[in-house]
Design a protein around this motif. Structure first.
Motif, PDB file in Angstrom:
ATOM      1  N   GLY A 206      23.314 -19.673  62.375  1.00 55.71           N
ATOM      2  CA  GLY A 206      23.434 -20.784  63.476  1.00 55.71           C
ATOM      3  C   GLY A 206      23.336 -22.182  62.729  1.00 55.71           C
ATOM      4  O   GLY A 206      23.639 -23.204  62.927  1.00 55.71           O
ATOM      5  N   PHE A 207      22.304 -22.117  61.403  1.00 59.67           N
ATOM      6  CA  PHE A 207      22.459 -23.145  60.669  1.00 59.67           C
ATOM      7  C   PHE A 207      23.730 -23.863  59.716  1.00 59.67           C
ATOM      8  O   PHE A 207      23.998 -24.810  60.030  1.00 59.67           O
ATOM      9  N   THR A 208      24.121 -22.542  59.147  1.00 61.72           N
ATOM     10  CA  THR A 208      25.354 -22.560  58.308  1.00 61.72           C
ATOM     11  C   THR A 208      26.672 -22.865  59.011  1.00 61.72           C
ATOM     12  O   THR A 208      27.450 -23.894  58.606  1.00 61.72           O
ATOM     13  N   THR A 209      26.829 -22.417  60.172  1.00 63.16           N
ATOM     14  CA  THR A 209      28.122 -22.676  60.668  1.00 63.16           C
ATOM     15  C   THR A 209      28.212 -23.882  61.428  1.00 63.16           C
ATOM     16  O   THR A 209      29.220 -24.769  61.615  1.00 63.16           O
ATOM     17  N   THR A 210      26.913 -24.400  61.760  1.00 59.37           N
ATOM     18  CA  THR A 210      26.749 -25.764  62.447  1.00 59.37           C
ATOM     19  C   THR A 210      26.825 -27.076  61.282  1.00 59.37           C
ATOM     20  O   THR A 210      27.850 -27.823  61.285  1.00 59.37           O
ATOM     21  N   ALA A 211      26.346 -26.532  60.116  1.00 64.77           N
ATOM     22  CA  ALA A 211      26.404 -27.518  59.174  1.00 64.77           C
ATOM     23  C   ALA A 211      27.770 -27.900  58.346  1.00 64.77           C
ATOM     24  O   ALA A 211      28.073 -28.821  57.955  1.00 64.77           O
ATOM     25  N   THR A 212      28.538 -26.825  58.505  1.00 66.76           N
ATOM     26  CA  THR A 212      29.692 -26.726  57.919  1.00 66.76           C
ATOM     27  C   THR A 212      30.661 -27.910  58.749  1.00 66.76           C
ATOM     28  O   THR A 212      31.426 -28.700  58.012  1.00 66.76           O
ATOM     29  N   PHE A 213      30.663 -27.906  60.173  1.00 65.49           N
ATOM     30  CA  PHE A 213      31.538 -28.748  60.814  1.00 65.49           C
ATOM     31  C   PHE A 213      30.561 -30.142  61.040  1.00 65.49           C
ATOM     32  O   PHE A 213      31.401 -31.197  61.091  1.00 65.49           O
ATOM     33  N   ALA A 214      29.271 -30.004  60.842  1.00 68.92           N
ATOM     34  CA  ALA A 214      28.573 -31.309  60.997  1.00 68.92           C
ATOM     35  C   ALA A 214      28.786 -32.237  59.915  1.00 68.92           C
ATOM     36  O   ALA A 214      28.680 -33.660  60.153  1.00 68.92           O
ATOM     37  N   ILE A 215      29.048 -31.879  58.672  1.00 67.97           N
ATOM     38  CA  ILE A 215      29.362 -32.639  57.426  1.00 67.97           C
ATOM     39  C   ILE A 215      30.311 -33.278  57.774  1.00 67.97           C
ATOM     40  O   ILE A 215      30.766 -34.624  57.441  1.00 67.97           O
ATOM     41  N   ILE A 216      31.555 -32.578  58.145  1.00 66.50           N
ATOM     42  CA  ILE A 216      32.851 -33.041  58.403  1.00 66.50           C
ATOM     43  C   ILE A 216      32.785 -34.206  59.353  1.00 66.50           C
ATOM     44  O   ILE A 216      33.573 -35.307  59.383  1.00 66.50           O
ATOM     45  N   MET A 217      32.293 -33.782  60.429  1.00 62.20           N
ATOM     46  CA  MET A 217      32.108 -34.583  61.656  1.00 62.20           C
ATOM     47  C   MET A 217      31.682 -35.821  61.613  1.00 62.20           C
ATOM     48  O   MET A 217      31.977 -36.758  61.915  1.00 62.20           O
ATOM     49  N   GLN A 218      30.269 -35.847  60.840  1.00 56.36           N
ATOM     50  CA  GLN A 218      29.848 -37.063  60.689  1.00 56.36           C
ATOM     51  C   GLN A 218      30.076 -37.872  59.298  1.00 56.36           C
ATOM     52  O   GLN A 218      29.736 -38.880  59.158  1.00 56.36           O
ATOM     53  N   TRP A 219      30.709 -37.236  58.214  1.00 53.98           N
ATOM     54  CA  TRP A 219      30.878 -37.828  56.870  1.00 53.98           C
ATOM     55  C   TRP A 219      31.965 -37.988  56.485  1.00 53.98           C
ATOM     56  O   TRP A 219      32.360 -38.463  55.326  1.00 53.98           O
ATOM     57  N   MET A 220      32.991 -37.151  57.026  1.00 53.68           N
ATOM     58  CA  MET A 220      34.382 -37.360  56.805  1.00 53.68           C
ATOM     59  C   MET A 220      35.024 -39.150  56.535  1.00 53.68           C
ATOM     60  O   MET A 220      35.598 -39.217  55.286  1.00 53.68           O
TER      61      MET A 220
ATOM     62  N   SER B 199      20.630 -24.349  64.637  1.00 64.22           N
ATOM     63  CA  SER B 199      21.922 -25.268  64.693  1.00 64.22           C
ATOM     64  C   SER B 199      21.178 -26.540  64.641  1.00 64.22           C
ATOM     65  O   SER B 199      21.629 -27.445  64.002  1.00 64.22           O
ATOM     66  N   GLY B 200      20.339 -27.031  65.561  1.00 68.61           N
ATOM     67  CA  GLY B 200      19.773 -28.058  65.457  1.00 68.61           C
ATOM     68  C   GLY B 200      19.094 -28.664  64.310  1.00 68.61           C
ATOM     69  O   GLY B 200      19.079 -29.850  63.712  1.00 68.61           O
ATOM     70  N   PHE B 201      18.560 -27.744  63.648  1.00 69.88           N
ATOM     71  CA  PHE B 201      17.842 -27.927  62.265  1.00 69.88           C
ATOM     72  C   PHE B 201      18.801 -28.524  61.502  1.00 69.88           C
ATOM     73  O   PHE B 201      18.725 -29.472  60.636  1.00 69.88           O
ATOM     74  N   SER B 202      20.046 -28.126  61.550  1.00 73.20           N
ATOM     75  CA  SER B 202      21.220 -28.598  60.582  1.00 73.20           C
ATOM     76  C   SER B 202      21.284 -30.234  60.800  1.00 73.20           C
ATOM     77  O   SER B 202      21.511 -30.764  59.723  1.00 73.20           O
ATOM     78  N   PHE B 203      21.110 -30.616  62.007  1.00 74.76           N
ATOM     79  CA  PHE B 203      21.355 -31.987  62.181  1.00 74.76           C
ATOM     80  C   PHE B 203      20.015 -32.805  61.701  1.00 74.76           C
ATOM     81  O   PHE B 203      20.053 -34.235  61.546  1.00 74.76           O
ATOM     82  N   ILE B 204      19.008 -32.196  61.165  1.00 72.37           N
ATOM     83  CA  ILE B 204      18.094 -32.891  60.462  1.00 72.37           C
ATOM     84  C   ILE B 204      18.193 -32.796  58.772  1.00 72.37           C
ATOM     85  O   ILE B 204      18.090 -33.795  58.211  1.00 72.37           O
ATOM     86  N   VAL B 205      18.626 -31.733  58.494  1.00 72.66           N
ATOM     87  CA  VAL B 205      18.666 -31.404  57.088  1.00 72.66           C
ATOM     88  C   VAL B 205      20.009 -32.295  56.488  1.00 72.66           C
ATOM     89  O   VAL B 205      19.876 -33.145  55.303  1.00 72.66           O
ATOM     90  N   ILE B 206      21.015 -32.178  57.246  1.00 76.02           N
ATOM     91  CA  ILE B 206      22.242 -32.757  56.617  1.00 76.02           C
ATOM     92  C   ILE B 206      22.204 -34.174  56.505  1.00 76.02           C
ATOM     93  O   ILE B 206      22.529 -34.930  55.172  1.00 76.02           O
ATOM     94  N   PRO B 207      21.828 -35.045  57.335  1.00 71.32           N
ATOM     95  CA  PRO B 207      21.758 -36.569  57.127  1.00 71.32           C
ATOM     96  C   PRO B 207      20.737 -36.977  56.247  1.00 71.32           C
ATOM     97  O   PRO B 207      20.983 -38.047  55.600  1.00 71.32           O
ATOM     98  N   LEU B 208      19.704 -36.091  55.923  1.00 70.67           N
ATOM     99  CA  LEU B 208      18.695 -36.255  54.869  1.00 70.67           C
ATOM    100  C   LEU B 208      19.495 -36.061  53.355  1.00 70.67           C
ATOM    101  O   LEU B 208      18.865 -36.707  52.316  1.00 70.67           O
ATOM    102  N   ILE B 209      20.017 -34.984  53.274  1.00 67.91           N
ATOM    103  CA  ILE B 209      20.838 -34.663  52.064  1.00 67.91           C
ATOM    104  C   ILE B 209      22.039 -35.330  51.577  1.00 67.91           C
ATOM    105  O   ILE B 209      22.171 -35.654  50.405  1.00 67.91           O
ATOM    106  N   VAL B 210      22.938 -35.453  52.506  1.00 71.86           N
ATOM    107  CA  VAL B 210      24.333 -36.057  52.278  1.00 71.86           C
ATOM    108  C   VAL B 210      24.406 -37.106  51.895  1.00 71.86           C
ATOM    109  O   VAL B 210      25.087 -37.667  50.984  1.00 71.86           O
ATOM    110  N   PRO B 211      23.613 -38.438  52.311  1.00 64.60           N
ATOM    111  CA  PRO B 211      23.772 -39.865  51.958  1.00 64.60           C
ATOM    112  C   PRO B 211      23.468 -39.835  50.351  1.00 64.60           C
ATOM    113  O   PRO B 211      24.155 -40.729  49.811  1.00 64.60           O
ATOM    114  N   THR B 212      22.234 -39.191  50.013  1.00 62.00           N
ATOM    115  CA  THR B 212      22.083 -39.376  48.372  1.00 62.00           C
ATOM    116  C   THR B 212      23.439 -38.755  47.637  1.00 62.00           C
ATOM    117  O   THR B 212      23.815 -39.425  46.637  1.00 62.00           O
TER     118      THR B 212
END
Length: 400
Positions: free
Chosen positions: A221-235, A347-360
């Motif tokens: 639920g986390f990994t499949t969401t994070a995979t597209f969330a990174i592209i969707m938000q950060w591409m 799945s929702g947890f990925s939307f917390i973790v990804i924005p905190l890790i990816v910018p750095t």
């Protein structure tokens, strides 16, 4: 009171999913304007965006329980109200912590809208529940398709971003007025389907283990969401930093992603119905995502940015999360509610973790973002492979 025409109800629900998808990425799409208004940088905007995940996690279980008790319509309207409050608040917000709270409202709106809308779709079309549900992804993709063009128009004409936000508010208001007089079907409507869908579990040849394959699916639920969330938000940010793409052009990459996602929705729905079991799809699609990202890592170019945006939309955002949920419900048919709640919570947890890790990572080297996403995609493959071997041990594959 007679139940309203289901097409009118479902039309409004689908329209809400256009706004839902816009709301999930609007902070990052308007990151330049919002960072100026909030007097912060990219890391600060990532902090604000992480509030979305908190709202999703805190309220997904609560929304589901209350929706079952009080009906679907009130929670659809609560979700719409949360989105409207976010857009109104952001027009005037100048404090990063207040913006973070407003982002939590987006997550809350997401939870309430899902827990009201997803059951309502199946209750309006009980004999076509699968089709009604999978089409949600198409309307989500429409939102992510059109938003980059709105952003490009605002920036290229040097307009205030608030005009776009007021447009989204008007959309919500009109949809609310259309939905308000509608009479929903009973929340106890029986969903028609095959014998297995109605609870016939004679396909078991062993006992599933929640602490093995169950946990693997929950983590997916986390990994499949994070995979597209990174592209969707950060591409767009990857394209700007890695190849110097102009902001307006970089924003349009999300449209390529959305087109891939829309095509994938219909393609995946067809092959799952006719040819390939969901179990195989949750291995194959993340594997393709990982391979695309590996190619991207060694060839970061403007053309490749477009190819990757489309490819990730097709492989990562076309329903892998939903298919993961289907597999979990097949393994644990007596715990469907638990499956929806826990998988969507991760799945929702990925939307917390990804924005905190990816910018750095992005500020250090955008290649690190690609590597992270690739590793997450391959983690999905590993988890799904464990599920595959356990699935074959406990379920008669010929009966699924």
């Amino acid at each position: 009171m007679k139940v309203s025409n289901p097409y009118g109800i479902v039309g409004s629900i689908y329209a809400n999913y256009i706004i839902q998808s816009i709301s999930l990425i609007v902070i990052m799409q308007f990151s330049l304007a919002l960072s100026q208004q909030l007097d912060t940088d990219l890391v600060g905007i990532g902090y604000v965006a992480s509030g979305i995940g908190i709202g999703k996690i805190l309220l997904m279980f609560v929304g589901g329980i209350l929706s079952d008790k009080y009906g679907r319509k009130p929670f659809i309207f609560i979700g719409m109200t949360c989105y409207a409050s976010f857009y109104i608040g952001m027009l005037f917000c100048t404090d990063i912590h207040v913006a973070f709270f407003l982002a939590i409202l987006v997550g809350a709106g997401n939870s309430f809208l899902d827990t009201g809308s997803m059951p309502a779709l199946t209750e309006n079309f009980p004999r076509a529940a699968g089709t009604a549900s999978v089409l949600i992804k198409a309307f989500i993709s429409i939102g992510t398709l059109i938003l980059p063009f709105i952003v490009a128009f605002i920036y290229s004409n040097e307009l205030w971003f608030g005009w776009a936000f007021m447009g989204f508010l008007a959309f919500l208001a009109i949809n609310a007025l259309l939905l308000l007089p509608k009479k929903f079907p009973s929340k106890n409507t029986v969903i028609a389907g095959s014998a297995s869908a109605e609870g016939d579990t004679n396909y078991f040849i062993g006992k599933p283990n929640m602490f093995l394959e169950g946990v693997c699916l929950i983590i997916m639920g986390f990994t499949t969401t994070a995979t597209f969330a990174i592209i969707m938000q950060w591409m767009p940010e990857i394209a700007k930093q890695a190849v110097g793409m102009e902001m307006t052009e970089a924003s349009k990459l999300i449209s390529y992603y959305s087109i891939g996602s829309i095509i994938s929705v219909f393609f995946t729905a067809y092959i799952v119905k006719k040819h390939v079991k969901p179990l195989y799809c949750i291995i194959i699609l993340p594997l393709l995502s990982g391979l695309i990202l590996l190619m991207f890592l060694f060839n970061i170019s403007p053309l490749m940015c477009k190819i990757v945006a489309f490819g990730m939309g097709f492989t990562a955002a076309g329903g892998v999360l939903q298919l993961t949920l289907v597999v979990m419900q097949q393994l644990f048919p007596s715990r469907k509610g638990f499956a929806v709640g826990i998988v969507y919570t991760l799945s929702g947890f990925s939307f917390i973790v990804i924005p905190l890790i990816v910018p750095t990572l992005a500020l250090t080297d955008v290649r690190y973002v690609i590597v992270l996403n690739m590793l997450i995609a391959f983690a999905s493959v590993l988890l799904a492979s464990i599920v595959y071997f356990r699935f074959k041990k406990v379920i008669d594959m010929k009966k699924i």
